[in-house]
Design a protein around this motif. Sequence first.
Motif, PDB file in Angstrom:
ATOM      1  N   ASP A   1     -14.844   3.507   4.509  1.00  0.00           N
ATOM      2  CA  ASP A   1     -14.116   4.654   5.065  1.00  0.00           C
ATOM      3  C   ASP A   1     -13.526   4.295   6.426  1.00  0.00           C
TER       4      ASP A   1
ATOM      5  N   THR B   1     -12.347   5.694  10.139  1.00  0.00           N
ATOM      6  CA  THR B   1     -12.441   6.810  11.086  1.00  0.00           C
ATOM      7  C   THR B   1     -11.673   6.476  12.362  1.00  0.00           C
TER       8      THR B   1
ATOM      9  N   ASN C   1      -1.791   7.030   0.235  1.00  0.00           N
ATOM     10  CA  ASN C   1      -2.612   8.127   0.745  1.00  0.00           C
ATOM     11  C   ASN C   1      -1.851   9.440   0.686  1.00  0.00           C
ATOM     12  N   ASP C   2      -2.603  10.525   0.654  1.00  0.00           N
ATOM     13  CA  ASP C   2      -1.966  11.833   0.721  1.00  0.00           C
ATOM     14  C   ASP C   2      -1.911  12.262   2.187  1.00  0.00           C
TER      15      ASP C   2
ATOM     16  N   LYS D   1      -5.153  16.500   6.123  1.00  0.00           N
ATOM     17  CA  LYS D   1      -5.302  17.947   6.021  1.00  0.00           C
ATOM     18  C   LYS D   1      -6.608  18.415   6.646  1.00  0.00           C
TER      19      LYS D   1
ATOM     20  N   THR E   1      -1.811  21.038   7.837  1.00  0.00           N
ATOM     21  CA  THR E   1      -1.441  19.647   7.556  1.00  0.00           C
ATOM     22  C   THR E   1      -0.896  19.008   8.817  1.00  0.00           C
TER      23      THR E   1
ATOM     24  N   THR F   1      -8.444  15.069   7.358  1.00  0.00           N
ATOM     25  CA  THR F   1      -8.899  14.054   6.406  1.00  0.00           C
ATOM     26  C   THR F   1      -7.796  13.739   5.404  1.00  0.00           C
ATOM     27  N   SER F   2      -7.678  12.475   5.068  1.00  0.00           N
ATOM     28  CA  SER F   2      -6.736  12.044   4.044  1.00  0.00           C
ATOM     29  C   SER F   2      -7.476  11.159   3.038  1.00  0.00           C
ATOM     30  N   THR F   3      -7.075  11.220   1.791  1.00  0.00           N
ATOM     31  CA  THR F   3      -7.680  10.393   0.756  1.00  0.00           C
ATOM     32  C   THR F   3      -6.794   9.195   0.463  1.00  0.00           C
ATOM     33  N   LEU F   4      -7.363   8.001   0.577  1.00  0.00           N
ATOM     34  CA  LEU F   4      -6.643   6.770   0.253  1.00  0.00           C
ATOM     35  C   LEU F   4      -7.009   6.340  -1.163  1.00  0.00           C
ATOM     36  N   THR F   5      -6.008   5.960  -1.918  1.00  0.00           N
ATOM     37  CA  THR F   5      -6.220   5.472  -3.281  1.00  0.00           C
ATOM     38  C   THR F   5      -5.874   3.988  -3.343  1.00  0.00           C
ATOM     39  N   TRP F   6      -6.871   3.163  -3.728  1.00  0.00           N
ATOM     40  CA  TRP F   6      -6.689   1.708  -3.783  1.00  0.00           C
ATOM     41  C   TRP F   6      -6.584   1.291  -5.238  1.00  0.00           C
TER      42      TRP F   6
END
Length: 236
Positions: free
Chosen positions: A52, A54, A105-106, A109, A119, A224-229
């Motif tokens: 993660d 930060t 990533n999105d 938010k 956002t 927070t944002s979600t990363l997709t690998w």
Amino acid sequence: MKKVTFLTITALLTLGVATPAMAATPKNSDADITLIEDDHPDGPLRISKVTDITFGIDSISGSDKSYYAHYLENDKNADNKYRANYMQVVDNRGTNQGWSLQVQNDAFKGKNDKGEDVTLANAELVMTSTHAQKNSVDKDTQAILPNAEVPVEATGWIFQSEVKVNGSAATIATAKKDNGMGVNNVYFGQASDVPSDNKKLETKNRSIELRIPGISTKSKTKYTSTLTWTLTDDPA
């Protein structure tokens, strides 16, 4: 009358020319192994670990501002240094064809003090891959490929500099043909002797940057944002 019996033992030793041993007819034996595909549920080509990111706690700014990632707080390498963020990639296919690592990533938010969704508009996540390292608990057997302050394209590896990570998948590191086999950690930044401190910019990892424009509306909250690998089997 007591009878006494004598036993005579004759010892013979004959010396002569030794007869050479005859060579035995050679025989063959077999050794075999049957290889099967890695049966891990995620497949032989997979991402086995994700760290993660930060950026800690920092103040709101009405000007354009860059925020930098913290080093991993409870994760040190064999040299007892704090690690930068990394991805652990496993390639047990046995084809030696290479792979590419992609990320997207999105939006960042959160919720404001009224509980409303907010956002962080126009925020831009920028990442630089710096090197790959063969995973080993013994630092003497860790192969670093390459370990440079400035990202480079080395024979067999491509490390991308300042990739803007948004809603579309972007390639950030590539292991070309005959590279990337086994377990490799792909790093974003060099290790640090000291932990990151919210108030000390020099302790942050500049290979991962979050750029927030001054004109963006900001709330006092955690975003927070979600990363997709994603791993692809095409190193092109």
